[in-house]
Design a protein around this motif. Structure first.
Motif, PDB file in Angstrom:
ATOM      1  N   ILE A  91      41.415 -39.630 -22.995  1.00 24.12           N
ATOM      2  CA  ILE A  91      41.112 -40.583 -21.761  1.00 24.12           C
ATOM      3  C   ILE A  91      40.390 -41.824 -21.988  1.00 24.12           C
ATOM      4  CG2 ILE A  91      40.518 -38.382 -20.594  1.00 24.12           C
ATOM      5  CD1 ILE A  91      37.515 -39.708 -22.303  1.00 24.12           C
ATOM      6  N   CYS A  92      39.927 -42.789 -20.943  1.00 25.68           N
ATOM      7  CA  CYS A  92      39.302 -44.263 -21.542  1.00 25.68           C
ATOM      8  C   CYS A  92      37.947 -43.235 -20.184  1.00 25.68           C
ATOM      9  CB  CYS A  92      39.731 -45.453 -20.869  1.00 25.68           C
ATOM     10  SG  CYS A  92      38.869 -45.838 -21.095  1.00 25.68           S
ATOM     11  N   ALA A  93      36.980 -43.619 -20.458  1.00 29.63           N
ATOM     12  CA  ALA A  93      35.574 -43.384 -19.844  1.00 29.63           C
ATOM     13  C   ALA A  93      35.255 -44.514 -19.538  1.00 29.63           C
ATOM     14  CB  ALA A  93      34.158 -42.842 -20.660  1.00 29.63           C
ATOM     15  N   LYS A  94      35.496 -45.605 -19.758  1.00 24.63           N
ATOM     16  CA  LYS A  94      35.175 -47.516 -18.672  1.00 24.63           C
ATOM     17  C   LYS A  94      36.181 -46.996 -18.084  1.00 24.63           C
ATOM     18  CE  LYS A  94      34.460 -52.203 -20.051  1.00 24.63           C
ATOM     19  NZ  LYS A  94      35.195 -52.459 -20.420  1.00 24.63           N
ATOM     20  N   VAL A  95      37.596 -46.964 -17.869  1.00 22.63           N
ATOM     21  CA  VAL A  95      38.014 -46.822 -16.485  1.00 22.63           C
ATOM     22  C   VAL A  95      38.220 -45.663 -15.821  1.00 22.63           C
ATOM     23  CG1 VAL A  95      41.007 -46.121 -16.411  1.00 22.63           C
ATOM     24  CG2 VAL A  95      40.300 -47.934 -18.120  1.00 22.63           C
ATOM     25  N   GLU A  96      37.913 -44.460 -16.338  1.00 25.30           N
ATOM     26  CA  GLU A  96      37.701 -43.249 -14.996  1.00 25.30           C
ATOM     27  C   GLU A  96      36.449 -44.115 -14.243  1.00 25.30           C
ATOM     28  OE1 GLU A  96      38.831 -40.380 -15.052  1.00 25.30           O
ATOM     29  OE2 GLU A  96      40.608 -41.158 -16.451  1.00 25.30           O
ATOM     30  N   ALA A  97      34.884 -44.333 -15.149  1.00 24.37           N
ATOM     31  CA  ALA A  97      33.820 -44.975 -13.966  1.00 24.37           C
ATOM     32  C   ALA A  97      35.175 -45.880 -13.312  1.00 24.37           C
ATOM     33  CB  ALA A  97      33.140 -45.700 -15.333  1.00 24.37           C
ATOM     34  N   GLU A  98      36.022 -47.150 -13.492  1.00 23.71           N
ATOM     35  CA  GLU A  98      36.243 -47.889 -12.589  1.00 23.71           C
ATOM     36  C   GLU A  98      37.180 -47.211 -11.367  1.00 23.71           C
ATOM     37  OE1 GLU A  98      37.789 -51.263 -14.456  1.00 23.71           O
ATOM     38  OE2 GLU A  98      36.395 -51.601 -16.068  1.00 23.71           O
ATOM     39  N   LEU A  99      37.860 -45.567 -11.621  1.00 22.37           N
ATOM     40  CA  LEU A  99      38.433 -45.452 -10.384  1.00 22.37           C
ATOM     41  C   LEU A  99      37.496 -44.865  -9.782  1.00 22.37           C
ATOM     42  CD1 LEU A  99      40.900 -43.516 -13.253  1.00 22.37           C
ATOM     43  CD2 LEU A  99      41.678 -45.288 -11.412  1.00 22.37           C
ATOM     44  N   ALA A 100      36.173 -43.956 -10.196  1.00 21.96           N
ATOM     45  CA  ALA A 100      35.724 -43.548  -9.456  1.00 21.96           C
ATOM     46  C   ALA A 100      35.094 -44.271  -8.277  1.00 21.96           C
ATOM     47  CB  ALA A 100      34.460 -42.420 -10.434  1.00 21.96           C
ATOM     48  N   GLU A 101      35.309 -45.399  -8.416  1.00 19.01           N
ATOM     49  CA  GLU A 101      34.694 -46.450  -7.027  1.00 19.01           C
ATOM     50  C   GLU A 101      35.583 -46.938  -6.066  1.00 19.01           C
ATOM     51  OE1 GLU A 101      31.066 -46.962  -7.253  1.00 19.01           O
ATOM     52  OE2 GLU A 101      31.565 -46.034  -8.884  1.00 19.01           O
ATOM     53  N   LEU A 102      36.600 -46.487  -6.611  1.00 16.68           N
ATOM     54  CA  LEU A 102      37.835 -46.890  -6.262  1.00 16.68           C
ATOM     55  C   LEU A 102      37.915 -45.678  -4.469  1.00 16.68           C
ATOM     56  CD1 LEU A 102      39.743 -48.826  -8.619  1.00 16.68           C
ATOM     57  CD2 LEU A 102      38.120 -49.591  -7.141  1.00 16.68           C
ATOM     58  N   ASP A 103      38.910 -46.094  -3.525  1.00 13.19           N
ATOM     59  CA  ASP A 103      39.717 -45.225  -3.243  1.00 13.19           C
ATOM     60  C   ASP A 103      41.026 -44.972  -3.200  1.00 13.19           C
ATOM     61  OD1 ASP A 103      41.806 -46.718  -1.852  1.00 13.19           O
ATOM     62  OD2 ASP A 103      40.680 -47.684  -0.560  1.00 13.19           O
ATOM     63  N   ASP A 104      41.834 -43.215  -2.716  1.00 18.38           N
ATOM     64  CA  ASP A 104      42.396 -43.279  -3.513  1.00 18.38           C
ATOM     65  C   ASP A 104      44.037 -43.920  -3.696  1.00 18.38           C
ATOM     66  OD1 ASP A 104      41.681 -40.791  -3.489  1.00 18.38           O
ATOM     67  OD2 ASP A 104      42.635 -39.993  -1.645  1.00 18.38           O
ATOM     68  N   GLU A 105      43.665 -45.382  -2.948  1.00 12.74           N
ATOM     69  CA  GLU A 105      45.169 -46.045  -2.289  1.00 12.74           C
ATOM     70  C   GLU A 105      45.152 -47.214  -3.307  1.00 12.74           C
ATOM     71  OE1 GLU A 105      47.266 -49.079   0.682  1.00 12.74           O
ATOM     72  OE2 GLU A 105      46.170 -47.425   0.990  1.00 12.74           O
ATOM     73  N   GLU A 106      43.616 -47.117  -4.190  1.00 10.94           N
ATOM     74  CA  GLU A 106      43.124 -48.456  -4.322  1.00 10.94           C
ATOM     75  C   GLU A 106      43.713 -47.515  -6.425  1.00 10.94           C
ATOM     76  OE1 GLU A 106      39.459 -51.504  -2.262  1.00 10.94           O
ATOM     77  OE2 GLU A 106      39.267 -49.080  -3.243  1.00 10.94           O
ATOM     78  N   ARG A 107      43.108 -46.491  -6.246  1.00 11.52           N
ATOM     79  CA  ARG A 107      43.381 -46.471  -7.439  1.00 11.52           C
ATOM     80  C   ARG A 107      44.840 -45.756  -7.982  1.00 11.52           C
ATOM     81  NH1 ARG A 107      41.295 -41.155  -6.201  1.00 11.52           N
ATOM     82  NH2 ARG A 107      38.924 -41.717  -5.776  1.00 11.52           N
ATOM     83  N   GLU A 108      45.473 -45.323  -6.969  1.00 15.13           N
ATOM     84  CA  GLU A 108      46.794 -45.281  -8.131  1.00 15.13           C
ATOM     85  C   GLU A 108      47.305 -46.959  -7.666  1.00 15.13           C
ATOM     86  OE1 GLU A 108      48.793 -42.805  -7.953  1.00 15.13           O
ATOM     87  OE2 GLU A 108      47.028 -41.665  -7.799  1.00 15.13           O
ATOM     88  N   LEU A 109      46.852 -47.989  -7.012  1.00 16.95           N
ATOM     89  CA  LEU A 109      47.692 -49.521  -7.943  1.00 16.95           C
ATOM     90  C   LEU A 109      46.563 -49.525  -8.920  1.00 16.95           C
ATOM     91  CD1 LEU A 109      46.934 -50.685  -4.184  1.00 16.95           C
ATOM     92  CD2 LEU A 109      49.026 -50.570  -5.716  1.00 16.95           C
ATOM     93  N   PHE A 110      45.380 -48.983  -9.193  1.00 15.51           N
ATOM     94  CA  PHE A 110      44.902 -49.828 -10.592  1.00 15.51           C
ATOM     95  C   PHE A 110      45.524 -48.822 -11.821  1.00 15.51           C
ATOM     96  CE2 PHE A 110      40.587 -49.221 -12.700  1.00 15.51           C
ATOM     97  CZ  PHE A 110      41.097 -50.334 -13.408  1.00 15.51           C
ATOM     98  N   LEU A 111      45.580 -47.283 -11.708  1.00 16.66           N
ATOM     99  CA  LEU A 111      46.210 -46.989 -12.529  1.00 16.66           C
ATOM    100  C   LEU A 111      47.684 -47.547 -13.033  1.00 16.66           C
ATOM    101  CD1 LEU A 111      45.532 -43.144 -11.458  1.00 16.66           C
ATOM    102  CD2 LEU A 111      44.690 -44.427 -13.577  1.00 16.66           C
ATOM    103  N   GLU A 112      48.811 -47.698 -11.841  1.00 17.99           N
ATOM    104  CA  GLU A 112      49.661 -48.506 -12.364  1.00 17.99           C
ATOM    105  C   GLU A 112      49.689 -49.972 -12.935  1.00 17.99           C
ATOM    106  OE1 GLU A 112      53.197 -49.867  -9.278  1.00 17.99           O
ATOM    107  OE2 GLU A 112      51.851 -48.117  -7.845  1.00 17.99           O
ATOM    108  N   GLU A 113      48.458 -50.425 -12.498  1.00 20.58           N
ATOM    109  CA  GLU A 113      48.757 -51.651 -13.224  1.00 20.58           C
ATOM    110  C   GLU A 113      48.451 -51.385 -14.496  1.00 20.58           C
ATOM    111  OE1 GLU A 113      45.278 -54.755 -12.928  1.00 20.58           O
ATOM    112  OE2 GLU A 113      46.569 -54.634 -11.001  1.00 20.58           O
TER     113      GLU A 113
END
Length: 369
Positions: free
Chosen positions: A241-263
């Motif tokens: 895992i990357c805790a830093k990335v997880e922290a950023e994901l926590a601030e996003l809604d579901d759709e944004e989260r999917e796009l961010f992970l894909e990116e």
């Protein structure tokens, strides 16, 4: 299910905890910012529950949950009370499994308690504190049982096993690595030893090492490979895992989260990885009850018989168990969610007391008290 997040100070424990629970525990670049264990309850995503709730227009939809407990950073000497150690070790006793966060990234801005990055050394530091704590527990049990031996000779078998465990861990090995008979394993588990609890190592990597799935993430990171080799020896799980990335994901809604992970090329979030690993490690599955009033997932041990699964809902269901009307989720979906069509195909089964409930079973329990 309750999982305890442990690790040396500044390895990313609280950052990871904050991210996966959105509970807002304090995270700072110094040891012991977490004094009391912060607890966060997270929902276990299950598309089967969502789909069934929509089909049956359920008034309530209830997913199963996991409780994460952020336990403050341990240091060398914790078993002797160093750094608030005894209190933290006590908190670990209360969890079913341990998520051991290990630092596998370089960052000159984040101090390391030992001054260098060495994940295996970090793991061994904490394991040694847990071993020392367990040895104290075993010594007390051996002393007590020995005093009672004169009046009860049957205690000799218990004393012999306690000594075997003590001798094993005194060599620096964790109790979960022991080869035990079924009855011996049940007894050792009842001792609530810290080193007998199952462990998931969370290899905390830099963003550039997080891409891919759990098998391919960190494949070029020597720290991650060292953790995987160590975990394989003791039969533990590893999630990258990357805790830093997880922290950023926590601030996003579901759709944004999917796009961010894909990116970023990340196949699954850290939370999804931890959930899968914890279910696998603890040998857990979910069955579902559904209807107009409620659709709900229930977590049980693999191999649980139908009456005991029914007892998860209410003790009366187990006491007065008659049978379970059961269908596999996939089979019901083949019928478009229609039970009438499932009956015509013979896919709705009547199961008795000896039936082992399977993952994804949809159950309707009949009982009489």
């Amino acid at each position: 299910m309750k999982l305890g997040i442990v690790g040396l100070p500044n390895v990313g424990k609280s950052t990871l905890f904050n991210a996966i629970t959105k509970a807002g525990a304090e995270a700072a670049n110094y040891p012991f910012c977490t004094i009391e264990p912060n607890v966060g309850v997270v929902t276990v995503p299950d598309e089967r529950v969502t789909t069934l709730s929509e089909i049956y227009h359920s008034k309530k939809t209830i997913y199963t949950t996991i409780e994460f407990c952020d336990i403050a950073g341990l240091v060398k000497g914790a078993s002797k009370g160093e750094g608030l150690g005894n209190k933290f070790l006590g908190h670990i006793r209360e969890v079913e499994a341990i998520v051991h966060v290990v630092r596998c990234f370089e960052d000159s801005n984040v101090v390391h308690v030992d001054g260098q990055i060495d994940p295996v050394s970090d793991i061994e530091t904490i394991n040694m504190e847990l071993i020392l704590s367990d040895m104290e527990v075993l010594e007390r049990r051996i002393t007590k049982a020995t005093k009672m031996l004169k009046g009860d000779k049957s205690l000799q078998k218990e004393i012999d096993l306690l000594k075997r465990v003590s001798d094993f861990i005194s060599e620096g090995k964790v109790a979960r690595m022991m080869d035990l008979e079924e009855d011996e394993a049940a007894f050792v588990k009842s001792l609530d030893l810290l080193t007998y609890k199952p462990v998931i190592y969370a290899a905390n990597v830099a963003e550039e090492d997080a891409a891919g799935d759990n098998e391919t993430a960190g494949v070029d990171n020597p720290y991650v490979q060292a953790v995987k080799a160590y975990a394989a020896e003791e039969g533990s799980e590893v999630v990258v895992i990357c805790a830093k990335v997880e922290a950023e994901l926590a601030e996003l809604d579901d759709e944004e989260r999917e796009l961010f992970l894909e990116e970023l090329g990340i196949k699954e979030s850290g939370l999804e990885k931890l959930i899968k690993s914890s279910y696998h490690l603890l040998d857990l599955i979910s069955f579902i009850t559904t209807g107009e009033d409620e659709t709900r997932a229930w977590t049980i041990k693999r191999g649980t018989l139908a009456p005991q699964a029914a007892g998860k809902i209410h003790t009366d269901f187990e006491k007065g168990f008659i049978r379970s009307e059961t269908i596999a989720y996939d089979k019901l979906m083949e019928c478009g969610g229609k039970l009438s069509a499932a009956k015509e195909h013979g896919w709705l089964r009547s199961e008795g007391k000896e039936y082992e409930v399977k993952d994804g079973d949809i159950c309707h329990f009949l009982f009489n008290v």
